[in-house]
Design an enzyme around this catalytic site. Structure first.
Site, PDB file in Angstrom:
ATOM      1  N   TYR A  17      57.203  35.071  45.059  1.00  0.00           N
ATOM      2  CA  TYR A  17      55.458  35.188  45.384  1.00  0.00           C
ATOM      3  C   TYR A  17      55.082  33.700  45.720  1.00  0.00           C
ATOM      4  O   TYR A  17      54.117  33.269  46.532  1.00  0.00           O
ATOM      5  CB  TYR A  17      54.765  35.512  44.065  1.00  0.00           C
ATOM      6  CG  TYR A  17      53.278  36.158  44.091  1.00  0.00           C
ATOM      7  CD1 TYR A  17      53.173  37.088  45.083  1.00  0.00           C
ATOM      8  CD2 TYR A  17      52.310  35.703  43.471  1.00  0.00           C
ATOM      9  CE1 TYR A  17      51.968  37.594  45.316  1.00  0.00           C
ATOM     10  CE2 TYR A  17      51.034  36.251  43.595  1.00  0.00           C
ATOM     11  CZ  TYR A  17      50.964  37.141  44.583  1.00  0.00           C
ATOM     12  OH  TYR A  17      49.760  37.788  44.910  1.00  0.00           O
ATOM     13  N   LYS A  71      47.000  31.984  43.533  1.00  0.00           N
ATOM     14  CA  LYS A  71      46.298  33.063  42.708  1.00  0.00           C
ATOM     15  C   LYS A  71      46.154  32.136  41.312  1.00  0.00           C
ATOM     16  O   LYS A  71      44.776  32.458  40.777  1.00  0.00           O
ATOM     17  CB  LYS A  71      47.279  34.003  42.252  1.00  0.00           C
ATOM     18  CG  LYS A  71      47.253  35.371  43.398  1.00  0.00           C
ATOM     19  CD  LYS A  71      46.066  36.243  43.780  1.00  0.00           C
ATOM     20  CE  LYS A  71      46.507  37.240  44.578  1.00  0.00           C
ATOM     21  NZ  LYS A  71      45.080  37.458  45.509  1.00  0.00           N
TER      22      LYS A  71
HETATM   23  N1  LIG Z   1      49.392  44.803  46.235  1.00  0.00           N
HETATM   24  C1  LIG Z   1      49.623  44.267  45.204  1.00  0.00           C
HETATM   25  O1  LIG Z   1      50.646  44.574  44.641  1.00  0.00           O
HETATM   26  C2  LIG Z   1      48.563  43.467  44.849  1.00  0.00           C
HETATM   27  C3  LIG Z   1      48.666  43.270  43.261  1.00  0.00           C
HETATM   28  C4  LIG Z   1      47.578  42.191  42.779  1.00  0.00           C
HETATM   29  C5  LIG Z   1      46.646  41.696  43.621  1.00  0.00           C
HETATM   30  N2  LIG Z   1      46.550  42.122  44.797  1.00  0.00           N
HETATM   31  C6  LIG Z   1      45.413  41.358  45.605  1.00  0.00           C
HETATM   32  O2  LIG Z   1      44.788  42.520  45.940  1.00  0.00           O
HETATM   33  C7  LIG Z   1      43.767  42.042  47.190  1.00  0.00           C
HETATM   34  C8  LIG Z   1      43.988  43.025  48.234  1.00  0.00           C
HETATM   35  O3  LIG Z   1      45.570  43.322  48.780  1.00  0.00           O
HETATM   36  P1  LIG Z   1      45.821  44.620  49.052  1.00  0.00           P
HETATM   37  O4  LIG Z   1      47.157  44.557  48.171  1.00  0.00           O
HETATM   38  O5  LIG Z   1      44.900  45.863  48.891  1.00  0.00           O
HETATM   39  O6  LIG Z   1      46.474  44.209  50.602  1.00  0.00           O
HETATM   40  P2  LIG Z   1      45.819  44.573  52.061  1.00  0.00           P
HETATM   41  O7  LIG Z   1      46.964  44.048  52.895  1.00  0.00           O
HETATM   42  O8  LIG Z   1      45.437  46.228  52.259  1.00  0.00           O
HETATM   43  O9  LIG Z   1      44.535  43.741  51.988  1.00  0.00           O
HETATM   44  C9  LIG Z   1      44.418  42.447  52.345  1.00  0.00           C
HETATM   45  C10 LIG Z   1      43.040  42.229  52.965  1.00  0.00           C
HETATM   46  O10 LIG Z   1      42.873  40.862  53.113  1.00  0.00           O
HETATM   47  C11 LIG Z   1      42.201  40.517  54.684  1.00  0.00           C
HETATM   48  N3  LIG Z   1      42.387  39.360  55.054  1.00  0.00           N
HETATM   49  C12 LIG Z   1      43.340  38.598  55.290  1.00  0.00           C
HETATM   50  N4  LIG Z   1      42.733  37.309  55.636  1.00  0.00           N
HETATM   51  C13 LIG Z   1      41.544  37.088  55.957  1.00  0.00           C
HETATM   52  C14 LIG Z   1      40.448  36.530  56.310  1.00  0.00           C
HETATM   53  N5  LIG Z   1      40.839  35.316  56.704  1.00  0.00           N
HETATM   54  N6  LIG Z   1      38.930  36.944  56.189  1.00  0.00           N
HETATM   55  C15 LIG Z   1      38.693  38.311  55.721  1.00  0.00           C
HETATM   56  N7  LIG Z   1      39.803  39.228  55.398  1.00  0.00           N
HETATM   57  C16 LIG Z   1      41.043  38.754  55.206  1.00  0.00           C
HETATM   58  C17 LIG Z   1      43.274  41.693  55.475  1.00  0.00           C
HETATM   59  O11 LIG Z   1      42.087  42.004  56.556  1.00  0.00           O
HETATM   60  C18 LIG Z   1      43.196  42.893  54.353  1.00  0.00           C
HETATM   61  O12 LIG Z   1      42.346  43.661  54.603  1.00  0.00           O
HETATM   62  C19 LIG Z   1      44.665  40.802  47.599  1.00  0.00           C
HETATM   63  O13 LIG Z   1      43.764  39.684  47.107  1.00  0.00           O
HETATM   64  C20 LIG Z   1      46.021  40.835  47.008  1.00  0.00           C
HETATM   65  O14 LIG Z   1      46.577  39.537  46.673  1.00  0.00           O
HETATM   66  C21 LIG Z   1      47.557  42.748  45.479  1.00  0.00           C
END
Ligand SMILES: NC(=O)c1ccc[n+]([C@@H]2O[C@H](COP(=O)([O-])OP(=O)(O)OC[C@H]3O[C@@H](n4cnc5c(N)ncnc54)[C@H](O)[C@@H]3O)[C@@H](O)[C@H]2O)c1
Length: 263
Positions: free
Chosen positions: A153, A160
């Site tokens: 990570y 984070k």
């Molecule tokens: N998937 C996992 O395992 C997981 C676990 C814990 C937390 N998260 C967090 O959840 C959140 C959503 O991620 P996800 O897993 O649904 O993935 P995802 O790829 O579907 O979503 C990530 C989003 O971030 C957007 N993004 C990136 N740069 C950007 C910018 N400059 N301006 C506006 N938008 C921007 C992308 O367009 C995308 O829609 C993130 O913060 C991620 O770190 C994910």
């Protein structure tokens, strides 16, 4: 209907697997009006996903690193709704050289980019929405438990940790205006962002072995439910909180079931 009459801005939908897509879907089911955001080349994908919601919605332009997009967002929301009751920040990005086991070699610019897009941006979004939350509001961000170091990570983990701190400072500064700021710390889910991290599968397997409730990496619905709870008035006295929605993983020190693929 826990979100009846709520006007919610939901960022971070890129496909229907996105955590934010499931949050938008459940929020509509709970009575909310929703608008999505996206930017640049990802926008077409977001628009396609937006059409698959129970009630198709519009997609507003927002690169969270662009002050002009943030200013335009405030004005568009003012024109459309007059105010906003809640927002989901589901945005994270780290350059390839800042992830996947490259912690020691990642350049400062890549670490800074991860910080700006994934942590500082929660502050940027909150400041853009604050004038529209005259009657208070709820802002929710997405965390991956940053109290420990994880395999692969790397600088996203550091970002984070910053996000956790940013949400506490926002809770401090916006609380007197009735605006709550909380994070949901989710277990690993198989979204576009997650699958892009080399070694994601190993982490997912570890989770399935260690979470006392078990964990389904293909099911973002429990995470979406927690987001909707924090956006609702049921959470009206909760701010500066990190709600773990991870099958109980964070409370357990070692796997009690064999890790698939190990040994
Ligand atoms: N998937 C996992 O395992 C997981 C676990 C814990 C937390 N998260 C967090 O959840 C959140 C959503 O991620 P996800 O897993 O649904 O993935 P995802 O790829 O579907 O979503 C990530 C989003 O971030 C957007 N993004 C990136 N740069 C950007 C910018 N400059 N301006 C506006 N938008 C921007 C992308 O367009 C995308 O829609 C993130 O913060 C991620 O770190 C994910």
């Amino acid at each position: 209907m826990i979100l009846a009459d709520k006007r919610l801005l939901i960022t971070g939908v890129i496909t229907k697997d996105s955590i934010a897509f499931h949050a938008a879907e459940q929020a509509q089911g709970a009575g909310a009006s929703v608008l999505l955001t996206s930017f640049g080349r990802a926008r077409r994908m977001t628009e396609r996903a937006a059409q698959r919601l129970p009630e198709p919605v519009d997609v507003l332009e927002l690169d969270v690193n662009k002050p002009e997009d943030l200013a335009a967002l405030t004005e568009t929301l003012r024109e459309r709704w007059g105010g906003v009751d809640g927002a989901l920040h589901a945005i994270a990005f780290a350059p390839e050289d800042a992830l996947g086991g490259k912690f020691l070699s990642a350049p400062a610019e890549s670490a800074a980019m991860a910080f700006q897009t994934s942590a500082f941006s929660l502050k940027s979004l909150a400041v853009a929405l604050e004038p529209l939350m005259q009657d208070g509001g709820s802002i929710v961000g997405m965390d991956f438990d940053a109290t420990v170091a994880w395999p692969i990570y790397d600088w996203m983990g550091v970002a984070k940790a910053a996000l956790e701190s940013v949400s506490r400072y926002l809770a401090r500064d916006l609380g007197p205006k009735g605006i709550r700021v909380n994070l949901v710390a989710a277990g690993p889910l198989g979204t576009v962002a997650a699958r892009g991290i080399p070694g994601f599968e190993q982490l997912a397997e570890l989770w399935q072995a260690q979470a006392p409730l078990g964990w389904d990496v293909e099911d973002p619905a429990p995470v979406a439910s927690a987001i909707c709870f924090l956006l609702s008035d049921a959470a009206r006295a909760i701010s500066g909180e990190i709600l773990h929605v991870d099958g109980g993983f964070h409370a357990i020190g070692a796997p009690s079931r064999p890790v698939e693929g190990a040994g």
